[in-house]
Write an enzyme that holds these catalytic residues in place. Sequence first.
Site, PDB file in Angstrom:
ATOM      1  N   GLU A   1       8.326  -1.616   7.317  1.00 54.27           N
ATOM      2  CA  GLU A   1       7.903  -2.949   6.893  1.00 54.27           C
ATOM      3  C   GLU A   1       8.219  -3.127   5.400  1.00 54.27           C
ATOM      4  OE1 GLU A   1       4.086  -3.767   9.738  1.00 54.27           O
ATOM      5  OE2 GLU A   1       3.592  -2.648   7.946  1.00 54.27           O
TER       6      GLU A   1
ATOM      7  N   TRP B   1      -8.355  -9.258   9.186  1.00 54.13           N
ATOM      8  CA  TRP B   1      -7.032  -9.864   9.389  1.00 54.13           C
ATOM      9  C   TRP B   1      -7.087 -10.943  10.475  1.00 54.13           C
ATOM     10  CZ3 TRP B   1      -3.132 -10.497  13.004  1.00 54.13           C
ATOM     11  CH2 TRP B   1      -1.849 -10.717  12.496  1.00 54.13           C
TER      12      TRP B   1
ATOM     13  N   ASP C   1      -0.916  -7.612   2.106  1.00 58.80           N
ATOM     14  CA  ASP C   1       0.262  -7.443   1.241  1.00 58.80           C
ATOM     15  C   ASP C   1       0.413  -8.452   0.093  1.00 58.80           C
ATOM     16  OD1 ASP C   1       0.595  -6.180   3.666  1.00 58.80           O
ATOM     17  OD2 ASP C   1       2.548  -7.027   4.097  1.00 58.80           O
TER      18      ASP C   1
END
Length: 534
Positions: A242, A83, A59
């Site tokens: 989110e 990640w 993001d």
Amino acid sequence: MLRRHTLLLSIPILFLLACGSERPAAVDTMTSMADSTTPYAEAHRPRYHYSPPAQWMNDPNGMVYHDGEYHLFYQHYPDSNVWGPMHWGHAVSEDLVHWENLPIALYPDSLGYIFSGSAVVDKGNTSGLGTDGQDPLVAIFTYHDAEAASAGRDDHQTQAIAYSNDNGRSWTKYAGNPVISNEKLIRDFRDPKVMWDAERDQWVMALAAQDRILFWRSDNLIDWELQSEFGTELGGHGGVWECPDLFPLTVAGGQETKWVLLISINPGGPNGGSATQYFVGDFDGKSFTPDPSFLPDVQNGKGVYIDYGRDNYAGVTFANIPEEDGRRIFIGWMSNWLYGQEVPTTVWRSAMTVPRALSLHRLPAGYRLFSTPVRELEKLRGTPSEIAAGSTTVASNTQGTQEVDISFLITSETDEPFGIRLENEAGEAYRVGYDPSTDEFFSDRSEAGEDQFSDVFAGTAARAPRVATSDTVRLHLLLDVASAELFTDDGATVITEIFFPSEPFQQVSVFSGTDTEVLGGEAYSLEGIWSTPQ
Ligand code: FRU
């Protein structure tokens, strides 16, 4: 207390629960030394999109304009290309086009990983964190306590702040963190987006809480009061909510102001995996109320999306854009949790969308958010080449970057799709266009190159409803070596998709049926923004 839906946990969280805080195998550590002078010569490396010099990115975070610079922070794991423990990477730009990479801004600590959030210029130093009479930059982010999460605790996500008194070059975490603890034990409790509510002289935070958005207020960015919640019964709920964003926009062509609430959802997007939906309504300083005219579009599980492509997620807008500019500028993560960690790049993983200016329009279909590439990108254009009426060839021998702006006229009722086709000499092809038989735009990457890395990547064409009704259809396409961003009908419907051709698409052509006229348009080569050997 919110219901617990473990199935709604997003992919990174699932990944984390599966692996604890264990780090995935690191790739060549030399690559993390890469900086902005690195010649980006790798296959699939975007030429004019922001991508991190090395390793994992998701993001966009903390986007704020301050003292002549646009700051872009991003979810980053500097030790691997998948990640992991999240940091905030950092880059700045003076023009929204060229970016300078800066050192990592925020590192994980004993309170947790640094998840997504926002940044503001604390005008008037309401927090008291500014030194020498200056207004500090304040970042508001989520701490994710990985150990607590693995131990099955539900209070592992909290909200915290950090501040900078040197234009974002160094950051100090506030000593009293967290500023919002998780007393109600909400498992997905994250991604604070803070705005200054000028009408009521207060800070407002939108925070995602699993299947709803919580709104908070503060006078000083430190003490927060819960005001209201929104959304359990409206919009798409096929996944966890989110990365919210709340902002006002003046409706084009009038004086009316409406409030827009962006909410990313993962999974459950209209074409699979992650996507970003929005609501249009009013905000009274405490609660968000959707406009009655917007309700039919967001009832019974339906949603309206800022982008119907598979690769625009977790996007939010810049804070503090000067009033004389007045734009609402958006950037999204150009990937999807369905396959983002498997895409065939090694040195780095993923890129951001181009910055886009958002505008709000009242159409017969209702309020709709339009996106268009920011005008600053025009400086990358080479000499325009005219696409003559009726022509089929747009460009040949491109280096895989191209801008195409072309209009078509539907002369009589037809079922034949029309649009733009990209091809390379390896026989790979990508197609975008409009399908009059369903009144939808589409993006077909099923033959666009490498797709073995994921079972779901190639798929069938992504589809997007058309909202405009005119017989003229405009396709404005920004092509980079590994992405296509399609803005149709002046930005009313948008499709962003990535692909991995084994060599760049060199041929750009137009296809259409007998009942469609190619009205013509313009094409441009686009210069790269990195010091890339051509
Ligand atoms: C969205 C997201 C956020 C979270 C971050 C973790 O992609 O899951 O909700 O803060 O990524 O990296």
